[in-house]
Design a protein around this motif. Sequence first.
Motif, short mmCIF file in Angstrom:
data_model
loop_
_atom_site.label_atom_id
_atom_site.label_comp_id
_atom_site.label_asym_id
_atom_site.label_seq_id
_atom_site.Cartn_x
_atom_site.Cartn_y
_atom_site.Cartn_z
N LYS A 66 3.47 9.29 -10.29
CA LYS A 66 2.73 9.29 -11.57
C LYS A 66 1.99 10.61 -11.75
O LYS A 66 1.95 11.17 -12.86
N ASN A 67 1.42 11.13 -10.68
CA ASN A 67 0.72 12.41 -10.76
C ASN A 67 1.69 13.54 -11.10
O ASN A 67 1.36 14.44 -11.90
N ILE A 68 2.89 13.49 -10.53
CA ILE A 68 3.90 14.50 -10.85
C ILE A 68 4.28 14.41 -12.33
O ILE A 68 4.42 15.42 -13.02
N PHE A 69 4.42 13.17 -12.81
CA PHE A 69 4.76 12.97 -14.22
C PHE A 69 3.65 13.48 -15.13
O PHE A 69 3.91 14.12 -16.14
N ASP A 70 2.39 13.20 -14.76
CA ASP A 70 1.25 13.68 -15.56
C ASP A 70 1.18 15.20 -15.55
O ASP A 70 0.87 15.82 -16.58
N GLU A 71 1.47 15.80 -14.40
CA GLU A 71 1.48 17.26 -14.31
C GLU A 71 2.59 17.84 -15.18
O GLU A 71 2.43 18.88 -15.81
N GLN A 82 0.83 -1.21 0.00
CA GLN A 82 0.00 0.00 0.00
C GLN A 82 0.86 1.26 0.00
O GLN A 82 0.57 2.22 -0.70
N GLN A 83 1.94 1.23 0.77
CA GLN A 83 2.84 2.38 0.82
C GLN A 83 3.54 2.58 -0.52
O GLN A 83 3.64 3.71 -1.02
N LEU A 84 4.02 1.49 -1.12
CA LEU A 84 4.69 1.59 -2.41
C LEU A 84 3.73 2.02 -3.51
O LEU A 84 4.09 2.78 -4.41
N SER A 85 2.49 1.55 -3.44
CA SER A 85 1.48 1.94 -4.41
C SER A 85 1.16 3.43 -4.31
O SER A 85 1.01 4.13 -5.32
N GLY A 86 1.08 3.92 -3.07
CA GLY A 86 0.83 5.34 -2.88
C GLY A 86 1.96 6.20 -3.41
O GLY A 86 1.75 7.26 -4.00
N GLU A 87 3.20 5.73 -3.19
CA GLU A 87 4.37 6.46 -3.69
C GLU A 87 4.39 6.48 -5.22
O GLU A 87 4.70 7.49 -5.85
N TYR A 88 4.03 5.33 -5.82
CA TYR A 88 3.95 5.26 -7.29
C TYR A 88 2.90 6.22 -7.83
O TYR A 88 3.15 6.94 -8.81
N GLU A 89 1.73 6.27 -7.22
CA GLU A 89 0.68 7.17 -7.67
C GLU A 89 1.10 8.62 -7.54
O GLU A 89 0.79 9.46 -8.40
N ARG A 90 1.82 8.93 -6.48
CA ARG A 90 2.30 10.30 -6.29
C ARG A 90 3.29 10.68 -7.39
O ARG A 90 3.19 11.78 -7.97
#
Length: 371
Positions: free
Chosen positions: A204-209, A194-202
């Motif tokens: 990914k959001n930076i990359f999308d931005e 869950q922690q690694l998934s949250g870090e990946y999503e964060r």
Amino acid sequence: GAIEADALLICLVCKIAEELSTTSQASVLCGIYSHLATDVLDNIMVLPKWPDLFFSVIVRLRGESHLASLLNEGGVLDNFDWCEPWKQGISLLRHDIMADLTEAENNLRNAQRDVMQFHQHYRACPHCRGLFGVDQRNCGQFTCGRDAHGVGGGPAVGGQAVRETFGCGQTFSIDQSLPYNQSRQHTEDQAALQQLSGEYERKKNIFDEFNNGAALRMRATQFDVPSMSFHVRRELLDGIFPSANLIDIMPEEESNPGTRLLIGILDYLPNLEHLSYLPYMVEFYVFVHKTFRHMVTKEQAMNTKVENIMDEHLLTNRFGSIDCANLQHVWSKVVKGVNAFLDANDSVVNWNCEEVNVPFRDITTCSLMSI
């Protein structure tokens, strides 16, 4: 009045962008009326096209690296809310953003692979729920934390005698063991996932931005200021002029002589939109004459095509990558504008009240002498 107000706002925005490009400071943002200028910018820059105009001037005059310095922490534009989406597109950060996303993605994938392995090859002790591996060849009897049969009458792990013991030491059969998802390790692994998934999503959001900001920067490099005639002919409804919608009511006020004259000028000059390319043409004309006037002979100018002197490799070697990028941008606008004008007018122009045939239909193939 609406057109005049729009013209004044465009001049203000372009002047601020020009000063930021040359000195990294804008006088209107530093003086006693800076708060008023800030309020004007904050209200204008939420409208479509205006940020594109503002940043296009900076990119065109100084390049993306200078724009990045203005947007970065401590830069002149750092504290403006309307600059936030543009910060994400700073190309200098692309490598770090990609590296961070790749690392987060690999960490998550490796953890998921380990969990899958645990599901397939590991079981849990029914007494303490500790995890243990199951060899393909086994007698079906297990002792938690050690080999079931030991070595030399003592405890062993993996066939090697040990002094320490692990697990709870209880014995059980394979049928009594629990699946991995009922082990203590499963709970810990799920929390880590869950922690690694949250870090990946964060990440990914930076990359999308960043990609969104990069798209904004690309829009700025390709931005054109449309002529007002586009609005009258309703060819561009979301253009840069915030008061342009007021022009829609002009046909209802045709009794006013001034309104009729403005409508006539805008509506019956089909090539007015070509004027938007005029600044690029002037800049290109100045560049050609300033650079080549004393470098080539008349004969060389007559035998050299313009497209040859605008070769990207030659320009980079002579002027550097930043100036070359600006020259290439100006040249692309000149080609688009001049060729569109020639096509619309069948290569005929008015000169001294006479119609004159232009000796070329494509500016890329004309001689340097013609410029």
